[in-house]
Design a protein around this motif. Structure first.
Motif: not given
Length: 171
Positions: A24-29
């Motif tokens: 989720f962090r990677a997708a948001l970034d």
């Protein structure tokens, strides 16, 4: 479904989300890096309760603060980001910010007919008003949120809002 079965399912989903938090962090970034503010807003709004329930306040506030400043997302998505931001701001003691963001969320959600967004915005307003010592305003917001949540048949939202209303009544 019984409340204990529902709680077990919720714990299971929270564990699943915890395992995927790096994704989720990677997708948001990635969404923010590529300028896909709509997807970033939708993802951050969807994660707001998860971040709150898991005490990921610093991480969440960083993302939501960035997203609530972006106005080119749909009113419903922006409202979701604003009420998440309001809840997290209240948890961090930023009470005036929380109250103002909550009211903005309610106004935006109402402008596009998003009763769920308005209800959760009202819940955030109620939390901020309670923390500011404005118990009458908090109760008004709770009552309005509960009315919408009841109409939406949202048992989890009703439970959360009822517990918070009880705290306000106790005080």
């Amino acid at each position: 479904m019984s409340s204990s079965a529902s709680a077990v399912r919720q714990r299971g989903w929270l564990e699943h989300l915890r395992r995927d938090i790096n994704n989720f962090r990677a997708a948001l970034d990635w969404c923010l890096l590529t300028g896909d503010t709509t997807s970033a807003g939708r993802l951050a709004g969807a994660l707001a309760w998860f971040w709150t329930l898991n005490g990921m306040l610093a991480e969440a506030i960083q993302h939501l603060e960035q997203l609530v400043a972006i106005e080119d997302v749909s009113p419903s998505t922006r409202a979701k980001c604003l009420w998440g931001y309001a809840l997290l701001s209240a948890s961090l003691g930023r009470l005036a910010t929380a109250r103002d963001a909550g009211y903005q969320a309610v106004d935006l959600a109402r402008s596009c007919g998003d009763d769920a967004g308005a209800a959760y915005g009202l819940n955030a307003v109620a939390v901020a008003e309670w923390a500011l010592g404005n118990h009458d305003r908090s109760l008004d917001a709770h009552r309005a949120a509960l009315e919408l949540l009841d109409k939406l048949e949202d048992p989890w939202g009703l439970a959360v809002c009822n517990v918070l209303q009880a705290r306000t009544l106790f005080d």
